[in-house]
Design a protein around this motif. Structure first.
Motif, short mmCIF file in Angstrom:
data_model
loop_
_atom_site.label_atom_id
_atom_site.label_comp_id
_atom_site.label_asym_id
_atom_site.label_seq_id
_atom_site.Cartn_x
_atom_site.Cartn_y
_atom_site.Cartn_z
N PRO A 11 0.83 -1.22 0.00
CA PRO A 11 0.00 0.00 0.00
C PRO A 11 0.86 1.26 0.00
N VAL A 12 0.34 2.32 -0.62
CA VAL A 12 1.06 3.61 -0.59
C VAL A 12 0.82 4.31 0.74
N VAL A 13 -0.25 3.93 1.44
CA VAL A 13 -0.56 4.50 2.75
C VAL A 13 -1.00 3.39 3.69
N VAL A 14 -0.42 3.35 4.89
CA VAL A 14 -0.88 2.48 5.97
C VAL A 14 -1.07 3.35 7.20
N ASP A 15 -2.29 3.45 7.67
CA ASP A 15 -2.60 4.28 8.85
C ASP A 15 -3.21 3.39 9.92
N LEU A 111 -10.03 -1.30 -10.86
CA LEU A 111 -9.87 -0.11 -10.02
C LEU A 111 -8.99 -0.43 -8.81
N PRO A 112 -8.26 0.56 -8.30
CA PRO A 112 -7.55 0.34 -7.03
C PRO A 112 -8.53 0.20 -5.89
N MET A 113 -8.09 -0.42 -4.81
CA MET A 113 -8.96 -0.69 -3.68
C MET A 113 -8.33 -0.22 -2.39
N VAL A 114 -9.13 0.41 -1.54
CA VAL A 114 -8.71 0.87 -0.22
C VAL A 114 -9.41 0.01 0.82
N ALA A 115 -8.64 -0.56 1.75
CA ALA A 115 -9.20 -1.39 2.81
C ALA A 115 -9.28 -0.60 4.10
N VAL A 116 -10.50 -0.45 4.63
CA VAL A 116 -10.71 0.23 5.91
C VAL A 116 -11.31 -0.82 6.84
N ALA A 117 -10.47 -1.38 7.70
CA ALA A 117 -10.88 -2.52 8.52
C ALA A 117 -11.57 -2.08 9.79
N THR A 118 -12.68 -2.72 10.10
CA THR A 118 -13.41 -2.44 11.35
C THR A 118 -13.20 -3.54 12.38
N ASN A 119 -12.47 -4.60 12.03
CA ASN A 119 -12.06 -5.59 13.01
C ASN A 119 -10.76 -6.23 12.55
N LEU A 120 -10.15 -7.02 13.41
CA LEU A 120 -8.83 -7.60 13.15
C LEU A 120 -8.90 -9.13 13.14
N LEU A 125 -6.67 -8.78 5.42
CA LEU A 125 -7.02 -7.36 5.26
C LEU A 125 -6.18 -6.69 4.17
N CYS A 126 -4.92 -7.06 4.08
CA CYS A 126 -4.00 -6.41 3.15
C CYS A 126 -3.36 -7.41 2.20
N SER A 127 -3.97 -8.57 2.05
CA SER A 127 -3.37 -9.64 1.24
C SER A 127 -3.83 -9.55 -0.21
N PRO A 128 -3.12 -10.23 -1.12
CA PRO A 128 -3.53 -10.27 -2.53
C PRO A 128 -4.48 -11.43 -2.82
N ALA A 148 -4.29 1.30 -0.21
CA ALA A 148 -4.18 1.94 1.10
C ALA A 148 -4.86 1.07 2.15
N MET A 149 -4.36 1.18 3.39
CA MET A 149 -4.87 0.36 4.48
C MET A 149 -5.08 1.26 5.69
N VAL A 150 -6.31 1.25 6.22
CA VAL A 150 -6.66 2.09 7.37
C VAL A 150 -7.23 1.21 8.47
N ILE A 151 -6.67 1.35 9.68
CA ILE A 151 -7.18 0.64 10.84
C ILE A 151 -7.30 1.64 11.98
N ASP A 152 -8.52 1.90 12.40
CA ASP A 152 -8.79 2.81 13.51
C ASP A 152 -8.86 1.97 14.79
N LEU A 153 -7.93 2.20 15.69
CA LEU A 153 -7.87 1.39 16.91
C LEU A 153 -9.12 1.55 17.76
N ASP A 154 -9.74 2.72 17.75
CA ASP A 154 -10.97 2.92 18.51
C ASP A 154 -12.09 2.06 17.96
N VAL A 155 -12.14 1.93 16.64
CA VAL A 155 -13.19 1.15 15.99
C VAL A 155 -12.98 -0.35 16.24
#
Length: 353
Positions: A11-15, A111-120, A125-128, A148-155
């Motif tokens: 990913p170009v962004v991992v947050d 299309l490119p895909m952005v993963a915004v995970a709500t659980n672990l 989550l970030c695999s091909p 891009a990969m986004v994981i909000d710890l609060d969520v």
């Protein structure tokens, strides 16, 4: 001048942070992701709709698509729905099923895909790879790695704790999977990608050795990053070898033999990994696996997942059939039912002592 390195799909962004969801609109405005703001969001009907209400005001160019389940049919339907609408990217907002559907649909329409995970719950989550239910049970489909990969710890902390526990089991099973990969190298000459193996092993060890628990930010960060690293390791190797060995074969066998009773993926692979380490004679490592699984509230014996010893023996015996061509400790030992039963009795006695 020759190129002496290789490009790594990642990913170009991992947050991974608290409050990351609140910064989602800004992240998606990155020119590498979406220049126009026109995005297709895949969400679930439950928690996904609640997040939509929260996020939609800041995402005026987004269209929202409800995904009913994690089937191939749902992924194909999503691809058909978004096709021709000139989106910049597809955003999978949810758990593993939503993200897998979004990955497949994005790949189908280019299309490119952005993963915004709500659980672990697992390392997909970030695999091909997209794991989708189909008419024959469940299939693995190759897809590009999320941009891009986004994981909000609060969520993820607000999600049911069983999802975090499942992710723990999946992460530490990497160590067993790498041992199987190296076994195949030693016995069959199968090439091992050292970089992919190092990343997957590091991800598993970081979770295995961390003293924290499911409510700690530091531990959740390590787990999140470990699951992301596992996905990137699979992208590097071009298959699931860095994260899937005997542990996953046993889990797949549970899914196929007992589809109405199978436990969470991470619970099954965690138990499978502990037992596989025992089979290869790594008693100390098997004991450590069991200790860590117990500490985090995961099962270490089949009866703790609702299965009898006979059912566990049947699953281990069937496991090699789930991944033809993959060589693990199960294929190497080629145990019959009585030998599996004896090995399990020894395993159970060891971890109970």
């Amino acid at each position: 001048m020759p190129v002496l390195t290789r490009l790594i799909p990642s990913p170009v962004v991992v947050d991974v942070s608290r409050g990351a969801m609140g910064d989602l609109a800004g992240l998606l405005a990155d020119q590498r992701i979406s220049a126009s703001g026109k995005l297709a969001f895949a969400i679930s009907g439950g928690s996904g709709q609640k997040l939509r209400e929260k996020l939609a005001p800041a995402l005026s160019g987004a269209d929202w698509y409800e995904v009913c389940d994690g089937t191939l049919d749902s992924a194909v339907k999503l691809a058909d729905d978004i096709k021709g609408n000139r989106y910049d990217a597809v955003v999978g907002l949810g758990g593993g099923k939503i993200i897998d559907v979004a990955k497949y649909a994005a790949a189908r329409v280019g299309l490119p895909m952005v993963a915004v995970a709500t659980n672990l719950s697992h390392d997909g989550l970030c695999s091909p790879v997209s794991i989708l239910d189909n008419d024959n049970g469940r299939g693995s489909y190759g897809v590009p790695t999320p941009i891009a990969m986004v994981i909000d710890l609060d969520v993820v902390r607000d999600a049911p704790v069983r999802f975090i526990r499942s992710g723990i089991g999946d992460a530490i099973s990497n160590i067993s999977a790498i041992a199987d990969w190296e076994l195949s190298r030693d016995v069959n000459g199968e090439p091992v990608d050292g970089l992919a193996a190092a990343m997957a092993r590091t991800a598993g060890e970081s979770v295995l050795r961390h003293p924290g628990g499911v409510g700690d930010d530091e531990f959740l960060t390590v787990l999140s990053e470990g699951l992301v690293l596992s996905g990137i390791a699979m992208s590097i190797s071009g298959d699931t070898r860095p994260s899937s060995g005997a542990c996953h074969e046993i889990s797949h066998a549970f899914d196929l033999l007992y589809p109405e009773r199978s436990a969470a993926h991470g619970e099954q692979v965690g138990l499978g990994a502990a037992f596989a380490m025992h089979l290869r004679g790594a008693a100390e490592e098997s004991g450590l696996f069991a200790e860590v699984l117990r500490r985090h509230g995961l099962p270490v014996l089949p009866e703790e997942m609702g299965f009898s010893v006979d059912e566990f023996v049947a699953a281990v015996a069937y496991a090699p059939q789930t991944r033809p061509g993959r060589f693990t400790i199960l294929e190497h030992l080629d145990l019959n039912d009585d030998q599996i039963r004896d090995a399990y009795a020894d395993y159970a006695k060891t971890i109970r002592s």
